[in-house]
Scaffold this motif. Structure first.
Motif, PDB file in Angstrom:
ATOM      1  N   SER A 149      -8.739   5.725   1.678  1.00 10.62           N
ATOM      2  CA  SER A 149      -9.407   4.405   2.194  1.00 10.62           C
ATOM      3  C   SER A 149      -8.754   3.394   2.497  1.00 10.62           C
ATOM      4  N   LEU A 150      -8.153   2.928   1.582  1.00 10.65           N
ATOM      5  CA  LEU A 150      -7.203   1.956   1.464  1.00 10.65           C
ATOM      6  C   LEU A 150      -6.160   1.983   2.833  1.00 10.65           C
ATOM      7  N   LEU A 151      -5.569   3.241   2.845  1.00  9.38           N
ATOM      8  CA  LEU A 151      -4.430   3.421   3.825  1.00  9.38           C
ATOM      9  C   LEU A 151      -5.337   3.171   5.420  1.00  9.38           C
ATOM     10  N   TYR A 152      -6.381   3.842   5.341  1.00 12.97           N
ATOM     11  CA  TYR A 152      -7.274   3.636   6.810  1.00 12.97           C
ATOM     12  C   TYR A 152      -7.601   2.283   7.047  1.00 12.97           C
ATOM     13  N   LEU A 153      -8.028   1.598   5.744  1.00 13.00           N
ATOM     14  CA  LEU A 153      -8.074   0.260   6.344  1.00 13.00           C
ATOM     15  C   LEU A 153      -6.838  -0.491   6.828  1.00 13.00           C
ATOM     16  N   ALA A 154      -5.892  -0.382   6.135  1.00  9.79           N
ATOM     17  CA  ALA A 154      -4.562  -1.159   6.406  1.00  9.79           C
ATOM     18  C   ALA A 154      -4.315  -0.689   8.038  1.00  9.79           C
ATOM     19  N   VAL A 155      -4.365   0.549   8.442  1.00 10.87           N
ATOM     20  CA  VAL A 155      -4.212   0.909   9.744  1.00 10.87           C
ATOM     21  C   VAL A 155      -5.131   0.116  10.695  1.00 10.87           C
ATOM     22  N   GLN A 156      -6.245   0.010  10.431  1.00 11.33           N
ATOM     23  CA  GLN A 156      -7.197  -0.762  10.882  1.00 11.33           C
ATOM     24  C   GLN A 156      -7.100  -2.093  11.283  1.00 11.33           C
ATOM     25  N   ILE A 157      -6.612  -2.757  10.172  1.00 14.04           N
ATOM     26  CA  ILE A 157      -6.262  -4.323   9.985  1.00 14.04           C
ATOM     27  C   ILE A 157      -5.240  -4.546  10.925  1.00 14.04           C
ATOM     28  N   ARG A 158      -4.008  -3.681  10.920  1.00 14.76           N
ATOM     29  CA  ARG A 158      -3.076  -3.769  11.636  1.00 14.76           C
ATOM     30  C   ARG A 158      -3.235  -3.568  13.194  1.00 14.76           C
TER      31      ARG A 158
END
Length: 156
Positions: free
Chosen positions: A21-30
């Motif tokens: 979930s954190l990796l997915y969130l990081a990709v979305q924020i980027r």
């Protein structure tokens, strides 16, 4: 299988889900940051075009040319119109400056965009109106503009 082993497996699966979930969130924020920068670029370009298009009208061009020859030669209503147009130019420039300062404009884009704003500062009318109205802008923007080396504004 005992309950301790089942609990450990559950915790491992839960931890993996949190990491995913954190990796997915990081990709979305980027991706969102990239989109924000692109949007800022489009906004800055549009503002520059809109404010400079006004100078392309025959009436405003005439006022601008006469004001650069002698500011005293333009009428009071013409002076008001010129002040409004040039302060809108300064406001668009300030917005671009602040977007760059806050990291929303790529430095290469800012360098190219700022040249379009800097050149007119060589015109006497721009310098005159800047002195009249600069107190209306952010202090760091004023410091930036005042630090610029003024070049002659060439029309031919």
């Amino acid at each position: 299988m005992n309950w301790d082993a089942i609990g450990a497996i559950g915790e491992t699966i839960g931890a993996a889900a949190v990491v995913i979930s954190l990796l997915y969130l990081a990709v979305q924020i980027r991706g969102q940051n990239k989109q924000s920068r692109l949007s800022a670029l489009h906004d800055m370009s549009r503002e520059l075009r809109e404010v400079t298009e006004i100078f392309a009208t025959e009436d405003m061009t005439s006022i601008f040319v006469r004001a650069n020859e002698s500011y005293a030669s333009i009428t009071e209503p013409e002076s008001v119109r010129l002040i409004i147009v040039i302060t809108n130019f300064f406001r668009a420039w300030e917005n671009a400056f602040l977007e760059n300062r806050d990291g929303y404009l790529d430095t290469r884009v800012w360098a190219a965009l700022s040249r379009e704003y800097i050149r007119p500062m060589g015109a006497p009318s721009f310098q005159h109106i800047w002195k009249l109205r600069k107190q209306n802008y952010a202090a760091d923007f004023c410091d930036y503009v005042d630090s610029l080396e003024k070049e002659e504004y060439i029309t031919r």
